[in-house]
Design an enzyme around this catalytic site. Structure first.
Site, mmCIF file in Angstrom:
data_model
loop_
_atom_site.group_PDB
_atom_site.id
_atom_site.type_symbol
_atom_site.label_atom_id
_atom_site.label_comp_id
_atom_site.label_asym_id
_atom_site.label_seq_id
_atom_site.Cartn_x
_atom_site.Cartn_y
_atom_site.Cartn_z
ATOM 1 N N HIS A 139 0.833 -1.212 0.000
ATOM 2 C CA HIS A 139 0.000 0.000 0.000
ATOM 3 C C HIS A 139 0.866 1.261 0.000
ATOM 4 O O HIS A 139 0.689 2.148 -0.838
ATOM 5 C CB HIS A 139 -0.940 0.035 1.211
ATOM 6 C CG HIS A 139 -1.553 1.397 1.397
ATOM 7 N ND1 HIS A 139 -2.660 1.829 0.700
ATOM 8 C CD2 HIS A 139 -1.158 2.450 2.152
ATOM 9 C CE1 HIS A 139 -2.927 3.085 1.023
ATOM 10 N NE2 HIS A 139 -2.030 3.492 1.901
ATOM 11 N N HIS A 144 1.473 5.115 -2.797
ATOM 12 C CA HIS A 144 1.861 6.517 -2.551
ATOM 13 C C HIS A 144 3.069 7.006 -3.326
ATOM 14 O O HIS A 144 3.117 8.175 -3.721
ATOM 15 C CB HIS A 144 2.152 6.713 -1.055
ATOM 16 C CG HIS A 144 0.937 6.697 -0.181
ATOM 17 N ND1 HIS A 144 0.077 7.773 -0.090
ATOM 18 C CD2 HIS A 144 0.428 5.742 0.641
ATOM 19 C CE1 HIS A 144 -0.908 7.487 0.763
ATOM 20 N NE2 HIS A 144 -0.720 6.250 1.217
ATOM 21 N N GLU A 185 -5.519 9.475 -0.312
ATOM 22 C CA GLU A 185 -5.913 8.063 -0.215
ATOM 23 C C GLU A 185 -6.983 7.656 -1.230
ATOM 24 O O GLU A 185 -6.912 6.573 -1.798
ATOM 25 C CB GLU A 185 -6.397 7.730 1.199
ATOM 26 C CG GLU A 185 -5.314 7.832 2.275
ATOM 27 C CD GLU A 185 -4.209 6.781 2.174
ATOM 28 O OE1 GLU A 185 -4.324 5.829 1.369
ATOM 29 O OE2 GLU A 185 -3.213 6.922 2.908
HETATM 30 N N1 HBI Z 1 1.565 6.779 9.747
HETATM 31 N N2 HBI Z 1 2.822 5.219 8.627
HETATM 32 C C1 HBI Z 1 1.825 6.117 8.631
HETATM 33 N N3 HBI Z 1 1.103 6.311 7.497
HETATM 34 C C2 HBI Z 1 0.088 7.204 7.465
HETATM 35 O O1 HBI Z 1 -0.556 7.389 6.406
HETATM 36 C C3 HBI Z 1 -0.213 7.941 8.625
HETATM 37 C C4 HBI Z 1 0.557 7.692 9.773
HETATM 38 N N4 HBI Z 1 0.296 8.365 10.893
HETATM 39 C C5 HBI Z 1 -0.719 9.370 10.952
HETATM 40 C C6 HBI Z 1 -1.484 9.557 9.715
HETATM 41 N N5 HBI Z 1 -1.234 8.872 8.651
HETATM 42 C C7 HBI Z 1 -2.589 10.594 9.720
HETATM 43 O O2 HBI Z 1 -2.215 11.656 10.518
HETATM 44 C C8 HBI Z 1 -2.938 11.156 8.342
HETATM 45 O O3 HBI Z 1 -3.524 10.161 7.584
HETATM 46 C C9 HBI Z 1 -3.870 12.316 8.434
HETATM 47 FE FE FE Z 2 -1.958 5.387 2.708
#
Ligand code: HBI
Ligand code: FE
Length: 291
Positions: A139, A144, A185
């Site tokens: 993912h 991303h 997303e």
């Molecule tokens: N940590 N590894 C990871 N991936 C994320 O997408 C992620 C996160 N910590 C917090 C977070 N996303 C959220 O704050 C955001 O999706 C808004």
């Molecule tokens: Fe993601």
């Protein structure tokens, strides 16, 4: 990078000593990727996931996703982040860093604000090929990283990191997080050549790539940052609503131009609108029949 040597695999996760090693993480939650510890089975699982998603993406993903995937050249096995970071740095100044999974919001935003994208270092199990709750390397990477090679989207992601820190300070992170959810997303875009997916949650999911772009009933609204920040989302099933961009410039400018302070103050105490409802001022996406 750490070599696994003769370490005994653990039976709980079929040979991986990787899944969620928070103990070994640094203060910023980064860990070594430990690329040498991926087993042939894990690389094979990656190859199959990559092949399936790429075939669907050719038809349903945005051109920026496809050119990013081509540049990353990672069809044959789990990529080595050191190499990926060389490609990213040259293109947009981004790099990837390995993390054990979800990390705290403030740390996550700090990485983004510094053009570091946190990528989980472990891969899903065989029985999780179609769906898993937490983000894994497939993912995080396949979904991303391709978009980080697009200069406009790359700038948006850095700006989002800065906006995240300010949203925490204003106690309005729930609102800002909906922007991330409905764009990074689960975002769709139509730059005049039809409806395409660019959101990582869609691009990394076989079912939702088809559903989000081809379902004839699901609600699709033209992107409007305030409407997005007021809309609840589904975390455990396909989205009930998608927001459609006209360009990635629209996304970046939307974040740069918006005066978030008054918007947070106005809406942060108001419960969000359930996803899928129509409200005054909504503009539906009508595909090429826009009038
Ligand atoms: N940590 N590894 C990871 N991936 C994320 O997408 C992620 C996160 N910590 C917090 C977070 N996303 C959220 O704050 C955001 O999706 C808004
Ligand atoms: Fe993601």
């Amino acid at each position: 990078m750490v070599s696994s040597g003769m370490e005994k695999p653990t039976s709980a996760n079929s040979g991986s000593s990787l899944r969620g090693d928070y103990e070994g993480a640094a203060a910023d939650y980064t860990i070594g990727q430990a690329w040498d510890r991926y087993t042939p089975q894990m690389h094979d699982r990656w190859r199959r996931l990559h092949a399936r998603q790429t075939a669907l993406a050719q038809r349903l993903a945005a051109p920026q996703v496809l050119s990013g995937l081509a540049a990353l050249d990672c069809a044959e096995g789990i990529p080595d982040f050191a190499e990926t970071s060389r490609v990213l740095r040259a293109a947009t100044g981004w790099q990837v860093v390995a993390v054990p999974g979800f990390i705290p919001d403030d740390i996550f935003f700090d990485h983004l604000a510094n053009r570091r994208f946190p990528v989980t270092n472990w891969i899903r199990e065989e029985h999780e090929l179609d769906y898993l709750v937490e983000p894994d390397i497939f993912h995080d990477f396949f979904g991303h990283v391709p978009m980080l090679l697009d200069p406009t989207f790359a700038s948006f992601m850095q700006a989002y990191g800065g906006a995240g820190r300010r949203a925490i300070a204003m106690d309005a992170l729930d609102m800002l997080a909906r922007i991330y959810w409905y764009t990074v997303e689960f975002g769709l875009i139509d730059e005049g050549k039809g409806l395409k997916a660019y959101g990582a949650g869609i691009v990394s999911s076989a079912g939702e790539l088809v559903f989000s772009t081809e379902d004839v009933q699901v609600q699709r609204l033209l992107f409007d940052p305030v409407r997005v920040m007021r809309t609840a989302y589904n975390i455990d099933r396909f989205q009930s609503c998608y927001f459609v961009l006209e360009s990635f410039e629209q996304l970046l400018q939307g974040l740069v131009d918006l005066d978030f302070g008054p918007i947070y103050k106005r809406w942060r105490e108001t419960p969000p609108l359930p996803a899928g409802e129509f409200h005054d001022g909504d503009r539906s996406y009508r595909g090429n029949a826009k009038s």
